[in-house]
Motif scaffolding. Structure first.
Motif, PDB file in Angstrom:
ATOM      1  N   ASN A  56       0.828  -1.206   0.000  1.00 41.32           N
ATOM      2  CA  ASN A  56       0.000   0.000   0.000  1.00 41.32           C
ATOM      3  C   ASN A  56       0.864   1.258   0.000  1.00 41.32           C
ATOM      4  N   SER A  57       1.935   1.255   0.798  1.00 42.09           N
ATOM      5  CA  SER A  57       2.833   2.407   0.812  1.00 42.09           C
ATOM      6  C   SER A  57       3.557   2.577  -0.523  1.00 42.09           C
ATOM      7  N   LEU A  58       3.974   1.459  -1.126  1.00 41.32           N
ATOM      8  CA  LEU A  58       4.660   1.539  -2.413  1.00 41.32           C
ATOM      9  C   LEU A  58       3.744   2.112  -3.486  1.00 41.32           C
ATOM     10  N   TYR A  59       2.466   1.748  -3.423  1.00 49.91           N
ATOM     11  CA  TYR A  59       1.516   2.331  -4.366  1.00 49.91           C
ATOM     12  C   TYR A  59       1.439   3.844  -4.166  1.00 49.91           C
ATOM     13  N   TYR A  60       1.282   4.267  -2.925  1.00 51.40           N
ATOM     14  CA  TYR A  60       1.226   5.709  -2.638  1.00 51.40           C
ATOM     15  C   TYR A  60       2.481   6.420  -3.131  1.00 51.40           C
ATOM     16  N   LEU A 107      -3.172   9.071   3.258  1.00 59.69           N
ATOM     17  CA  LEU A 107      -2.397   8.956   2.024  1.00 59.69           C
ATOM     18  C   LEU A 107      -3.220   8.428   0.863  1.00 59.69           C
ATOM     19  N   GLY A 108      -4.480   8.064   1.138  1.00 54.98           N
ATOM     20  CA  GLY A 108      -5.341   7.562   0.081  1.00 54.98           C
ATOM     21  C   GLY A 108      -5.209   6.073  -0.171  1.00 54.98           C
ATOM     22  N   PRO A 133       7.910  11.287   7.667  1.00 55.21           N
ATOM     23  CA  PRO A 133       7.860  10.960   6.234  1.00 55.21           C
ATOM     24  C   PRO A 133       6.691  10.060   5.860  1.00 55.21           C
ATOM     25  N   PRO A 134       5.759  10.544   5.039  1.00 52.52           N
ATOM     26  CA  PRO A 134       4.573   9.743   4.692  1.00 52.52           C
ATOM     27  C   PRO A 134       4.937   8.496   3.905  1.00 52.52           C
ATOM     28  N   GLY A 135       4.292   7.389   4.293  1.00 50.69           N
ATOM     29  CA  GLY A 135       4.489   6.128   3.605  1.00 50.69           C
ATOM     30  C   GLY A 135       5.713   5.355   4.027  1.00 50.69           C
TER      31      GLY A 135
END
Length: 399
Positions: A81-85, A307-308, A325-327
């Protein structure tokens, strides 16, 4: 004021307006050695750490070093999910002008490599050894510049509800109406002192669904999302759809201010029990929070963070995104309540990897972290008990 999920606004789907950028030039993160993490790296990845024997075998140096596949898969999903963001234009905007070591490209490289190690390491011990060899650890300075971080929990509730108002189901959740810029209506103007609304409110006709209990309806606003079991047996999911432009005021904090509870003793179960015994006081305390949350039907979608991307139980955290840091990949050491096979909830300081994927109106500064603990009653019980201090670390691949 920030003792439990009921004492703050939820993080789920509440979009921050200030993100990690040049404001983080003096980022509140400092490089530390891995041996400062006293509990090691994510004991939950071990297969024996979800049982009652976990503490006993760990204390005797006998911890099983096989994978807990459920925990590993949940972590992988959160990483994905973070990699997608991090691949989206939103991430590029959020990281724009970042002058810290946590730039977008390095955060993404770090996650890609960690994911490879997670999937190819033969055991949790092998993963820990590889991480120590390839990554640098950065600790949050916390609320006192000594690394002390205050942890709370949040969750996705499951309550009973009705698509139509009845004598039993009287308390609505609302869709977002048209709000004029500035000077938003107060909570009393929107829903009345008793939470039942009135025909003159701008919310008339914007009702989405009705709940049986006023505190339950309010807790859905606190959490920002919920699953609702409707009277026909189907499940309806709702998520954040907007809010009024007021600062969040915690009803738990108001109870502390009025000397009903001491700060250190307040928890969600105690708050719920207090209002069950004194339901008339809801009309006194809920209107003190003018920040009003609106909802939309999400058609069964997983709850989504700021982050969506979907949040993952026990693997998503919410922080102040103007500082953190986001994600990014993080490691927390925190007093996390767990559901034991006996049905009891036991709290033990635990280390585990998490992804920084959310934020919230009450999550401010380097010393606040909110952990998403999943959906339903058990998650709610755990979240209501999560109240304590610990440590927050971020991981970056060595340059």
């Amino acid at each position: 004021m920030k003792n439990s999920l009921a004492i703050k606004i939820s993080s789920i789907s509440v979009v921050a307006t200030v993100f990690f950028s040049s404001i983080a030039t003096a980022a509140p993160l400092k490089a530390v050695r891995f041996d400062e993490v006293k509990l090691g790296l994510d004991e939950r990845l071990s297969s024996d750490c979800e049982s009652e024997r976990c503490s006993l075998v760990r204390d005797n140096g006998l911890l099983d070093n096989k994978w807990n596949e459920v925990s590993r898969n949940n972590l992988k999903q959160a990483i994905d999910n973070s990699l997608y963001y991090l691949s989206t234009p939103k991430a590029a905007k959020d990281y724009h002008q970042s002058q810290s070591k946590f730039d977008l490209a390095r955060v993404r490289r770090s996650l890609v490599r960690f994911r490879q190690l997670l999937l190819t390491s033969n055991s949790p011990a092998d993963l820990a050894q590889a991480v120590e060899a390839e990554f640098v650890l950065y600790q949050s300075i916390g609320k006192d510049r000594l690394g002390t971080v205050e942890f709370t929990g949040y969750f996705e509730p499951l309550f009973k509800a009705s698509r139509v108002p009845t004598a039993e189901y009287r308390y609505p959740l609302y869709r977002l109406p048209t709000l004029a810029e500035g000077n938003h209506p107060t909570r009393i103007e929107l829903e009345g002192t008793d939470g039942l609304g009135n025909a003159r409110s701008i919310l008339a006709g914007y009702e989405l669904v009705w709940l049986r209990d006023r505190l339950e309806a309010y807790l859905v606003q606190v959490q920002g999302a919920a699953k609702l079991q409707l009277t026909d047996g189907t499940i309806m999911s709702v998520g954040y759809g907007g809010s009024t432009d007021y600062p969040y005021v915690s009803i738990g904090g108001e109870l502390v201010k009025d000397s009903v509870f001491a700060k250190e003793e307040l928890s969600l179960p105690k708050l719920i029990n207090y209002f069950k015994e004194h339901p008339d006081l809801l009309d006194k305390y809920i209107p003190r929070n003018n920040r009003f949350i609106f909802f939309r039907e999400t058609n069964g979608a997983a709850p989504t963070g700021s982050l969506g991307v979907p949040v993952t139980g026990d693997r998503t955290i919410a922080t102040d995104k103007s500082l953190m840091p986001p994600g990014a990949l993080a490691l927390i050491v925190a007093p996390i309540p767990k559901a034991m096979p006996t049905g009891e909830i036991a709290t033990k300081t635990t280390s585990q990897y998490v992804l920084d994927q959310d934020t919230g109106s009450a999550i401010k500064g380097a010393g606040r972290v909110d952990i998403f603990l999943g959906s339903g009653a058990i998650a709610g019980e755990r979240a209501g008990r999560l109240n304590g201090t610990g440590k927050l670390y971020y991981l970056l691949l060595k340059e």
